[in-house]
Design a protein around this motif. Structure first.
Motif, PDB file in Angstrom:
ATOM      1  N   HIS A 183      -4.057 -78.263 -22.419  1.00  0.00           N
ATOM      2  CA  HIS A 183      -3.079 -78.561 -23.469  1.00  0.00           C
ATOM      3  C   HIS A 183      -3.720 -78.416 -24.844  1.00  0.00           C
ATOM      4  CE1 HIS A 183      -0.300 -79.984 -20.438  1.00  0.00           C
ATOM      5  NE2 HIS A 183       0.577 -80.361 -21.359  1.00  0.00           N
ATOM      6  N   GLU A 184      -4.909 -78.973 -24.990  1.00  0.00           N
ATOM      7  CA  GLU A 184      -5.595 -78.883 -26.273  1.00  0.00           C
ATOM      8  C   GLU A 184      -5.871 -77.423 -26.640  1.00  0.00           C
ATOM      9  OE1 GLU A 184      -6.494 -81.519 -28.524  1.00  0.00           O
ATOM     10  OE2 GLU A 184      -4.870 -82.269 -27.248  1.00  0.00           O
ATOM     11  N   ASN A 185      -6.291 -76.625 -25.664  1.00  0.00           N
ATOM     12  CA  ASN A 185      -6.545 -75.204 -25.917  1.00  0.00           C
ATOM     13  C   ASN A 185      -5.260 -74.478 -26.310  1.00  0.00           C
ATOM     14  OD1 ASN A 185      -9.205 -75.644 -25.244  1.00  0.00           O
ATOM     15  ND2 ASN A 185      -9.019 -74.900 -23.146  1.00  0.00           N
ATOM     16  N   ALA A 186      -4.139 -74.847 -25.656  1.00  0.00           N
ATOM     17  CA  ALA A 186      -2.853 -74.214 -25.974  1.00  0.00           C
ATOM     18  C   ALA A 186      -2.403 -74.580 -27.385  1.00  0.00           C
ATOM     19  CB  ALA A 186      -1.802 -74.635 -24.945  1.00  0.00           C
ATOM     20  N   PHE A 187      -2.561 -75.850 -27.781  1.00  0.00           N
ATOM     21  CA  PHE A 187      -2.166 -76.265 -29.127  1.00  0.00           C
ATOM     22  C   PHE A 187      -2.990 -75.530 -30.175  1.00  0.00           C
ATOM     23  CE2 PHE A 187      -1.045 -80.637 -27.145  1.00  0.00           C
ATOM     24  CZ  PHE A 187       0.098 -80.083 -26.584  1.00  0.00           C
ATOM     25  N   GLU A 188      -4.274 -75.338 -29.869  1.00  0.00           N
ATOM     26  CA  GLU A 188      -5.132 -74.598 -30.801  1.00  0.00           C
ATOM     27  C   GLU A 188      -4.713 -73.130 -30.858  1.00  0.00           C
ATOM     28  OE1 GLU A 188      -9.926 -73.818 -31.608  1.00  0.00           O
ATOM     29  OE2 GLU A 188      -9.242 -74.885 -29.817  1.00  0.00           O
ATOM     30  N   PHE A 189      -4.339 -72.559 -29.696  1.00  0.00           N
ATOM     31  CA  PHE A 189      -3.892 -71.161 -29.628  1.00  0.00           C
ATOM     32  C   PHE A 189      -2.608 -70.966 -30.440  1.00  0.00           C
ATOM     33  CE2 PHE A 189      -1.378 -67.836 -27.484  1.00  0.00           C
ATOM     34  CZ  PHE A 189      -2.273 -66.781 -27.499  1.00  0.00           C
ATOM     35  N   TYR A 190      -1.676 -71.913 -30.312  1.00  0.00           N
ATOM     36  CA  TYR A 190      -0.400 -71.806 -31.030  1.00  0.00           C
ATOM     37  C   TYR A 190      -0.509 -72.248 -32.486  1.00  0.00           C
ATOM     38  CZ  TYR A 190       2.017 -71.127 -26.567  1.00  0.00           C
ATOM     39  OH  TYR A 190       2.450 -70.632 -25.359  1.00  0.00           O
ATOM     40  N   GLY A 191      -1.498 -73.064 -32.789  1.00  0.00           N
ATOM     41  CA  GLY A 191      -1.603 -73.600 -34.133  1.00  0.00           C
ATOM     42  C   GLY A 191      -0.680 -74.777 -34.372  1.00  0.00           C
ATOM     43  N   GLY A 192      -0.257 -75.451 -33.305  1.00  0.00           N
ATOM     44  CA  GLY A 192       0.638 -76.592 -33.453  1.00  0.00           C
ATOM     45  C   GLY A 192       1.239 -76.998 -32.122  1.00  0.00           C
ATOM     46  N   ILE A 193       2.200 -77.944 -32.184  1.00  0.00           N
ATOM     47  CA  ILE A 193       2.804 -78.495 -30.986  1.00  0.00           C
ATOM     48  C   ILE A 193       4.310 -78.607 -31.186  1.00  0.00           C
ATOM     49  CG2 ILE A 193       2.443 -80.857 -31.797  1.00  0.00           C
ATOM     50  CD1 ILE A 193       2.063 -81.755 -28.956  1.00  0.00           C
ATOM     51  N   THR A 194       5.074 -78.482 -30.120  1.00  0.00           N
ATOM     52  CA  THR A 194       6.527 -78.590 -30.194  1.00  0.00           C
ATOM     53  C   THR A 194       6.955 -80.058 -30.096  1.00  0.00           C
ATOM     54  OG1 THR A 194       6.652 -78.229 -27.810  1.00  0.00           O
ATOM     55  CG2 THR A 194       6.917 -76.306 -29.232  1.00  0.00           C
TER      56      THR A 194
END
Length: 517
Positions: A183-194
């Motif tokens: 999850h942390e890697n995905a948030f960093e990849f997207y540059g944010g969270i939904t």
């Protein structure tokens, strides 16, 4: 149908009075193609078809390569071949539709039918930017460089609005800590969270729906509160509620992973990210008819920023949990590891926490609780790894039990004969037999020696027979059986009620009820 045959058929249908639209439907071509067919006579058509056969096409130089791929993997899609041409041959001079036509012709010419997998999809309501992300898991069997087959595991993320994807693979099943790290890697990849994240009912994150008041695992609940996002949990047997991520997992497995040779997990993840850049997030999406990478550029400003990434890299985590089975073992990587007898409680909490350090497996009752067991990890499968002190010393226990009973009798030689016979006749139930003997000694001690003599004389070699005999002697002597206090289970029953006897109905009453004469 061959081109020349279609041209002849088009002319025949025209002579029979069919209009251009009807001819197009019957020949399976467009109306413009019908006009082209009708504009050529038979000789010109033959010459034109021969010209088509002789012409060279850009993909001809890769024909043998593509045929090798199709023969080795008959289920390859044209889209996947297009990606492989770009990745492995650095060829990107033509569109995917041209590759599709070329592959179709090769399949027909060389008789390589495609293996079809029927897939079902359901349209879902489009969501605003930054509203929702969907998460799901998958697994895939792949070939390694040494010819072995292994299973690898994937977690996939997709933004519901832009369809922008993030994927991460690993060689072992996901634990709660692995999921949070991804999850942390995905948030960093997207540059944010939904605002909201959609999950399936996975035991790594959820315990129960609880009628809508969701109960999460302790670690996931803490993480959810830290990152402050809303959870939408799919109902059981309801894949449509997360259809976007269902399709992403299939897309990743069968377009990127299928038929790809596995070297090592780091290389595999690097290749997957490269695939996302050139294919997964770049290819025009079939539903929104846009490239996810372009739509994501508009969605990104609507994502909520997150603080610095949380660390989940510690190997000393107890996030891996296991259930203790009724035979006091846990299962880990296809093996069974023992815990002390009595750890399992029929109606209790039987979750334990495990930690792996090098070749050692540690089992604890809680993350910070006492250590229950330590085992050396087994490299085999289907083995029982058991500590000797986790087993009951059965021989010592039975012997001590017999000694206790033996001292209650005046003639120990006689009771020893009886005990030896019990042990021989009831080896599996000897403990139960001794418990019945002990109960008889406790309740009817004045009559146990007399009962023993009777059993030996009449050959009654059962603790149940002994109990019946000693009970019989107590009744003869007028001693009422006493109900032990520990057998009343704490129920407050008046003494008067215990002395009362049930009323007996006359036999004529039963005959009348049963309809007899």
């Amino acid at each position: 149908m061959k081109k020349l045959e279609k041209i002849v058929l088009a002319h025949q249908l025209k002579r029979d009075g069919f209009n251009v639209s009807a001819i197009a439907r019957k020949c399976g071509v467009s109306r413009n193609t019908v006009y082209t067919y009708l504009g050529r006579d038979f000789e010109a058509a033959v010459e034109w078809v021969e010209t088509l056969r002789a012409r060279k096409r850009k993909l001809d130089i890769y024909q043998e390569v593509i045929l090798d791929w199709l023969r080795e993997h008959p289920d390859l899609s044209a889209s996947q071949i297009s990606d492989w041409l770009e990745e492995r041959c650095n060829f990107r001079e033509i569109g995917e539709s041209t590759v599709r036509t070329y592959v179709k012709e090769l399949r027909e010419k060389y008789h390589i039918p495609k293996v079809l997998n029927k897939r079902h999809f359901e349209a879902l309501q489009e969501l605003p930017r930054g509203k929702q992300m969907q998460v799901d898991f998958g697994e895939l069997k792949v070939k390694t460089t040494d010819g072995k087959t292994i299973k690898i595991y994937v977690i996939a993320f997709v933004l519901s609005h832009s369809r922008y994807k993030y994927v991460e693979w690993q060689e072992k099943p996901f634990t709660t800590r692995d999921v949070l790290r991804c999850h942390e890697n995905a948030f960093e990849f997207y540059g944010g969270i939904t605002e909201e994240i959609v999950y399936d009912q996975d035991k790594l994150m959820t315990v129960s729906e609880n009628g809508g008041d969701l109960i999460f695992t302790e670690e996931f609940q803490a993480y959810k509160q830290n990152r402050n996002f809303r959870v939408f949990l799919c109902r059981k047997a309801d894949p449509e509620s997360k259809g976007k991520i269902e399709n992403v997992v299939k897309f990743v497995k069968y377009n990127f992973g299928k038929n790809r040779v596995f070297h090592q997990i780091e290389t595999w993840n690097e290749q997957c990210l490269a695939w996302l850049e050139r294919k997964g997030n770049y290819q025009v999406h079939n539903t929104i008819k846009k490239r996810p990478v372009e739509v994501f550029a508009l969605e990104k400003p609507h994502l909520r920023k997150v603080s610095l990434p949380l660390s989940f890299e510690s190997n000393l985590s107890y996030s891996i949990t296991r259930m203790v089975h009724k035979d006091n073992v846990i299962k880990y990587k296809s093996n069974r590891y023992s815990v002390p007898l009595g750890t399992y409680q029929p109606n209790g909490e039987n979750t334990v926490y495990i930690q792996v350090e090098g070749e050692k497996l540690f089992i604890k009752a809680s993350p910070d609780g006492i250590l229950l067991a330590t085992h050396r990890l087994s490299t085999n499968k289907g083995k029982l790894i058991k500590n000797t002190h986790h087993s009951r010393d059965r021989s010592k226990g039975i012997a001590a039990y017999m000694d206790t009973i033996r001292t209650s009798f005046h003639e120990e030689e006689k009771i020893q004969v009886f005990l030896d016979e019990l042990h021989q006749r009831y080896p599996r139930y000897i403990r139960d037999q001794l418990q019945i003997l002990q109960k008889a000694v406790k309740h009817y001690k004045p009559f146990i020696q007399e009962a023993l003599d009777t059993c030996l004389q009449k050959g009654l070699w059962s603790a149940n027979d002994f109990y019946d005999v000693v009970k019989h002697f107590s009744k003869i002597q007028g001693l009422q059986e006493q109900v032990p206090e520990d057998e009343l289970s704490g129920v407050d029953v008046p003494t008067e009620l215990l002395k009362q006897k049930a009323a007996l109905r006359d036999i004529d009453g039963y005959i009348k009820i049963l309809g007899g004469v």
